[in-house]
Write a protein that holds these residues in place. Structure first.
Motif, PDB file in Angstrom:
ATOM      1  N   LEU B  81      61.083  70.092  74.983  1.00 44.34           N
ATOM      2  CA  LEU B  81      61.209  71.051  73.884  1.00 44.34           C
ATOM      3  C   LEU B  81      61.704  70.408  72.585  1.00 44.34           C
ATOM      4  CD1 LEU B  81      62.823  74.042  75.842  1.00 44.34           C
ATOM      5  CD2 LEU B  81      60.398  73.551  75.454  1.00 44.34           C
ATOM      6  N   ILE B  82      61.928  69.110  72.609  1.00 47.84           N
ATOM      7  CA  ILE B  82      62.442  68.425  71.414  1.00 47.84           C
ATOM      8  C   ILE B  82      61.336  68.244  70.372  1.00 47.84           C
ATOM      9  CG2 ILE B  82      63.376  66.224  70.588  1.00 47.84           C
ATOM     10  CD1 ILE B  82      64.861  66.001  73.267  1.00 47.84           C
ATOM     11  N   TYR B  83      61.658  68.554  69.106  1.00 51.16           N
ATOM     12  CA  TYR B  83      60.737  68.314  67.990  1.00 51.16           C
ATOM     13  C   TYR B  83      60.858  66.865  67.532  1.00 51.16           C
ATOM     14  CZ  TYR B  83      59.500  73.134  66.493  1.00 51.16           C
ATOM     15  OH  TYR B  83      58.992  74.393  66.375  1.00 51.16           O
ATOM     16  N   ASP B  84      59.753  66.156  67.478  1.00 45.71           N
ATOM     17  CA  ASP B  84      59.770  64.798  66.939  1.00 45.71           C
ATOM     18  C   ASP B  84      59.242  64.798  65.507  1.00 45.71           C
ATOM     19  OD1 ASP B  84      60.672  63.738  69.343  1.00 45.71           O
ATOM     20  OD2 ASP B  84      58.626  63.543  70.129  1.00 45.71           O
ATOM     21  N   LEU B  85      59.754  63.859  64.701  1.00 41.99           N
ATOM     22  CA  LEU B  85      59.160  63.658  63.383  1.00 41.99           C
ATOM     23  C   LEU B  85      57.959  62.733  63.538  1.00 41.99           C
ATOM     24  CD1 LEU B  85      61.767  64.989  62.382  1.00 41.99           C
ATOM     25  CD2 LEU B  85      61.695  63.460  60.439  1.00 41.99           C
ATOM     26  N   GLY B  90      59.384  53.030  60.072  1.00 46.21           N
ATOM     27  CA  GLY B  90      60.832  53.123  60.306  1.00 46.21           C
ATOM     28  C   GLY B  90      61.126  53.605  61.710  1.00 46.21           C
ATOM     29  N   GLU B  91      62.338  54.075  61.917  1.00 42.55           N
ATOM     30  CA  GLU B  91      62.789  54.475  63.246  1.00 42.55           C
ATOM     31  C   GLU B  91      62.122  55.788  63.671  1.00 42.55           C
ATOM     32  OE1 GLU B  91      65.197  52.632  64.751  1.00 42.55           O
ATOM     33  OE2 GLU B  91      65.735  51.350  63.054  1.00 42.55           O
ATOM     34  N   LEU B  92      62.013  55.988  64.977  1.00 43.10           N
ATOM     35  CA  LEU B  92      61.507  57.261  65.495  1.00 43.10           C
ATOM     36  C   LEU B  92      62.635  58.282  65.483  1.00 43.10           C
ATOM     37  CD1 LEU B  92      59.238  56.159  68.472  1.00 43.10           C
ATOM     38  CD2 LEU B  92      58.575  56.872  66.156  1.00 43.10           C
ATOM     39  N   LEU B  93      62.363  59.440  64.909  1.00 43.40           N
ATOM     40  CA  LEU B  93      63.398  60.455  64.727  1.00 43.40           C
ATOM     41  C   LEU B  93      63.004  61.767  65.403  1.00 43.40           C
ATOM     42  CD1 LEU B  93      63.945  59.837  60.885  1.00 43.40           C
ATOM     43  CD2 LEU B  93      65.368  58.965  62.744  1.00 43.40           C
ATOM     44  N   SER B  94      64.007  62.521  65.834  1.00 44.39           N
ATOM     45  CA  SER B  94      63.791  63.847  66.418  1.00 44.39           C
ATOM     46  C   SER B  94      64.787  64.826  65.806  1.00 44.39           C
ATOM     47  CB  SER B  94      64.019  63.813  67.931  1.00 44.39           C
ATOM     48  OG  SER B  94      63.127  62.914  68.546  1.00 44.39           O
ATOM     49  N   LEU B  95      64.373  66.093  65.722  1.00 43.51           N
ATOM     50  CA  LEU B  95      65.312  67.116  65.266  1.00 43.51           C
ATOM     51  C   LEU B  95      66.336  67.368  66.379  1.00 43.51           C
ATOM     52  CD1 LEU B  95      62.971  69.723  63.489  1.00 43.51           C
ATOM     53  CD2 LEU B  95      64.194  67.778  62.511  1.00 43.51           C
ATOM     54  N   ARG B  96      67.567  67.624  65.984  1.00 50.95           N
ATOM     55  CA  ARG B  96      68.603  67.806  67.016  1.00 50.95           C
ATOM     56  C   ARG B  96      68.302  69.046  67.858  1.00 50.95           C
ATOM     57  NH1 ARG B  96      73.088  68.747  62.425  1.00 50.95           N
ATOM     58  NH2 ARG B  96      72.166  70.617  61.529  1.00 50.95           N
ATOM     59  N   TYR B  97      68.619  68.929  69.155  1.00 51.81           N
ATOM     60  CA  TYR B  97      68.322  69.974  70.132  1.00 51.81           C
ATOM     61  C   TYR B  97      69.543  70.858  70.358  1.00 51.81           C
ATOM     62  CZ  TYR B  97      66.870  71.915  74.655  1.00 51.81           C
ATOM     63  OH  TYR B  97      66.534  72.748  75.681  1.00 51.81           O
ATOM     64  N   ASP B  98      70.712  70.247  70.178  1.00 52.28           N
ATOM     65  CA  ASP B  98      71.967  71.004  70.235  1.00 52.28           C
ATOM     66  C   ASP B  98      72.968  70.258  69.367  1.00 52.28           C
ATOM     67  OD1 ASP B  98      72.909  68.815  71.643  1.00 52.28           O
ATOM     68  OD2 ASP B  98      73.143  69.866  73.541  1.00 52.28           O
ATOM     69  N   LEU B  99      74.218  70.713  69.352  1.00 55.97           N
ATOM     70  CA  LEU B  99      75.232  70.021  68.552  1.00 55.97           C
ATOM     71  C   LEU B  99      76.159  69.164  69.418  1.00 55.97           C
ATOM     72  CD1 LEU B  99      76.177  72.979  66.154  1.00 55.97           C
ATOM     73  CD2 LEU B  99      74.545  71.129  65.757  1.00 55.97           C
ATOM     74  N   THR B 100      75.982  69.249  70.726  1.00 55.12           N
ATOM     75  CA  THR B 100      76.892  68.543  71.639  1.00 55.12           C
ATOM     76  C   THR B 100      76.576  67.056  71.680  1.00 55.12           C
ATOM     77  OG1 THR B 100      76.954  70.557  72.950  1.00 55.12           O
ATOM     78  CG2 THR B 100      77.861  68.589  73.962  1.00 55.12           C
ATOM     79  N   ARG B 125      64.248  73.876  68.863  1.00 47.19           N
ATOM     80  CA  ARG B 125      63.645  73.802  70.199  1.00 47.19           C
ATOM     81  C   ARG B 125      62.229  74.354  70.171  1.00 47.19           C
ATOM     82  NH1 ARG B 125      68.899  75.456  73.992  1.00 47.19           N
ATOM     83  NH2 ARG B 125      70.265  73.975  72.912  1.00 47.19           N
ATOM     84  N   ARG B 126      61.289  73.596  70.723  1.00 47.60           N
ATOM     85  CA  ARG B 126      59.892  74.022  70.748  1.00 47.60           C
ATOM     86  C   ARG B 126      59.665  74.967  71.923  1.00 47.60           C
ATOM     87  NH1 ARG B 126      57.040  70.097  72.233  1.00 47.60           N
ATOM     88  NH2 ARG B 126      55.087  71.058  71.603  1.00 47.60           N
ATOM     89  N   ASP B 127      60.458  76.029  71.931  1.00 42.91           N
ATOM     90  CA  ASP B 127      60.456  76.990  73.025  1.00 42.91           C
ATOM     91  C   ASP B 127      59.552  78.158  72.643  1.00 42.91           C
ATOM     92  OD1 ASP B 127      61.181  78.015  75.438  1.00 42.91           O
ATOM     93  OD2 ASP B 127      63.343  77.873  75.054  1.00 42.91           O
TER      94      ASP B 127
END
Lengths: 461, 461
Positions: B81-85, B90-100, B125-127
């Protein structure tokens, strides 16, 4: 909760750690904010939000990503800086590049024709980061905009008044707000002989005058952009002009400019704007500056940019960078409306990261101690085996709305508890002991002065 | 600024428009927030933030995207369910899934071993979105966590106290906070005969008990996950247990469980936790529930989940969904530390979107009028040609820190100005007229009562 007046934000003489710069995530052009940085950030935000609210603004929020097509064709050359999401099925999405285009999309989608709103949120640009200057790939923008069909220059003047109020309240040094008008620029290009098809690209060249010498901008106009040297020189004469009402009057008399409809309209409204700014008492910090062009395509009228000033060695005041900017964009909302209905807008954006940097440097240079919590009382014990009593008292304080903490140890030493207060700036400590519990009292100590009073337990709440 | 006491948030009897749901961006599972929704959101946030601050928490912020590898291997099955950029170099990045996970990364990167922090920010989340239930692909989380090596269950108990304070203060109805402990679960699995390699996957199955009947969960255990029916039935006996201190005592006497080291440790600390909760006076809303499992892999001790209760037709109290959840995760920070140094953590997340939905429904159902601005005075004129005088007065009010507005028209009708006050809830209108200007006074009218007083101009400021 009748205790006594608790000092909400009292500063304590604790040892201040310097602001942690290792939290900067250099590799990706982003940063974490430590609690100390958050405290500074909150201080800046509250100055700005207070000002927006003083002017009757509402606030909205929009998603961090938009449909890719929403952002397409709005930013000219800068479109290459947009972050796209990976195609994981579904619509193509991009991270927002600014807050203006999402605002225009929001107005069109909800058919809103009148609103005065602010929006504070992060935007994303794949630019070369320069963190020491407060330039990141993820950064906050603070936008204020007035949408609606109104009489000329009244909302535009209020925007400038708000920029003035914010920069004054932040106390980050002397500033100048440059203003110009796209209509004056376009009129000027026309009378200089620039073909209309080149207005926007020549405008972009003029925009570089704050970073490049005129000679270099002129080369770009003649070389890359194919203007004749005579036309470029003619532009050069105009763009060196800056001043106030008298310059506006002078240009209204200019034999060529005054013959151009657009330029005359722009100049007449600039004069009106200056009348309103006179009423607002902010003329001293405003400069009508013909070299101000602003990069973005969507501006249609007044444009503005606030720059901080600094004295150089020869005591001349020099600009040290843009800190806010904006203008009128009457056509953008219509681009999102199926019927092309226009909603005139004017607004600006505050370059808040730059302000954070300046504030952080100011705090680091000063002796100021920044508290990162608001705790008023630490509930402590002078003896062992009083955990339950401490938990009971702290719980009562919480239930009475008092900001209180307790150390998460069964038997903490009194010294450690007092040190915790000094480190974190907690002004008061409530000390429990067998004697006090038997007497139904609590000893309350002022951490800074070490003065102590005995409080009857129930009066504490 | 000695004017008089201005009602900061007075509600006016304006016509309330229903909350605009067309601003929901269904296609991408995100939403805009209208000014009215923002007003409700701010109200919820301020209840929560006040509570976090009452407990002495600091706040931090982290970027919206993290390195993809930071998120890898932390969420088990949910990683899909993680969103990737998009890879734009450059580096591979993803949007945060939670704050923990960003919090744990922040602690390890900055070598922080003690902190009590909250973080309110959007996660992605790609829910499958279910907007009516407040489930979006972009949504806020409100996290509170205590990191540090402390005596058992003291921070854990404070977390439950905070959840209790927040849900009580929000007044969104009856709730129960379920608690369990991963050590009790694992001990239970062991004594039932589950092989250790299947603990996490059987735990995931148990986690579905709040949405599925036991029969279906049992089928999953026996079918997909390959447990013997006897073992599944044995688990089934345990996971139907819920209660309080007496259940804990009973399980501590359970001949099998009490022989398992992990389970005994978990049960003894659960008993300690319940003692602290007794001191905090919140036992009535806490239920020790052996069916509570929580999906995420990283929990190592106490876990909790708050659910709202509603009476059904037969007047039985039924759960209508989770509204907060969390637990102890003592191993996560160590995963980011090059030397694997552990920082024990416990915390929780409030499901704020769900709360927004409930609050929006409550507001829509009630007669309450929500103001979206805080404007105290509209500066108006009773005659034409008084724009300059209006601008002068409103400017003076702003400079005195008063929240004031003026209509952006040269010659607005008095009726329109009064209507604007009624529509937006502005309580006072300062009316300028020739006569008043000559006399050096301003007429101040209470919009609701229509009472008027004449104020000497300078006393207004």
């Amino acid at each position: 909760p009748s205790l006594f007046t608790l000092p909400e934000h009292s500063m304590c003489s604790m040892e201040e750690k310097s602001i942690n710069l290792s939290s900067v995530l250099d590799f990706q052009g982003t940063r974490d904010y430590s609690p100390k940085q958050m405290a500074i950030r909150d201080r800046v935000f509250s100055v700005i939000i207070d000002c927006f609210k003083r002017h009757g603004a509402e606030t909205i929020d929009t998603p961090v990503f938009e449909l890719k097509e929403t952002l397409t064709g709005k930013y000219g050359e800068d479109s290459k800086l947009i972050y796209d999401l990976k195609d994981q099925g579904g619509e193509l999405l991009s991270l927002r590049y600014d807050l203006t285009v999402p605002f225009a999309r929001f107005l069109a989608m909800n058919k809103i024709t009148n609103i005065k709103r602010y929006h504070i949120a992060k935007v994303y640009r794949r630019d070369n980061p320069a963190m020491t200057k407060g330039r990141y790939r993820e950064f906050y923008q603070c936008d204020f905009d007035i949408a609606g069909q109104y009489d000329p220059m009244i909302p535009d003047a209020e925007c400038l008044k708000i920029i003035h109020e914010i920069l004054s309240a932040l106390q980050i040094g002397a500033f100048v707000i440059k203003v110009n008008d796209r209509r004056i620029l376009d009129g000027m290009f026309a009378v200089c002989g620039v073909p209309e098809s080149k207005f926007r690209s020549i405008c972009s060249a003029v925009d570089k005058l704050d970073k490049m010498a005129w000679e270099d901008v002129r080369s770009e106009m003649v070389g890359e952009k194919g203007l004749s040297p005579e036309i470029a020189d003619h532009i050069g004469e105009y763009v060196q002009l800056r001043g106030g009402l008298s310059l506006i009057e002078q240009l209204l008399q200019d034999p060529k400019l005054s013959q151009n409809k657009l330029a005359r309209e722009g100049l007449e409204e600039m004069k009106l704007l200056f009348e309103y700014l006179t009423i607002f008492g902010i003329l001293e910090q405003v400069s009508f500056d013909l070299s101000l062009a602003r990069g973005l395509d969507y501006y249609t009228g007044v444009i503005c940019e606030a720059v901080l000033q600094q004295s150089d060695q020869t005591d001349e005041s020099v600009s040290v960078g843009s800190i806010a900017g904006g203008g009128r964009y009457d056509g953008l909302v219509g681009m999102f409306d199926p019927k092309g209905r226009k909603v005139p807008c004017v607004g600006f954006s505050v370059g808040i990261e730059r302000i954070f940097s300046i504030m952080e440097q100011k705090v680091a240079a000063s002796e100021e101690k920044i508290r990162t919590t608001g705790t008023q009382v630490l509930v402590a014990s002078a003896q062992k085996k009083l955990l339950e009593e401490r938990l009971k008292l702290v719980s009562e304080l919480w239930d009475s709305g008092i900001k209180a903490e307790v150390l998460y140890k069964k038997n903490p030493k009194l010294l450690n508890q007092l040190q915790y207060c000094e480190e974190t700036g907690i002004p008061l400590v409530a000390i429990l002991g067998e004697q006090e519990l038997n007497d139904g009292v609590v000893k309350l100590r002022d951490v800074a002065t070490r003065e102590e009073v005995l409080m009857v337990h129930h009066t504490l709440l």
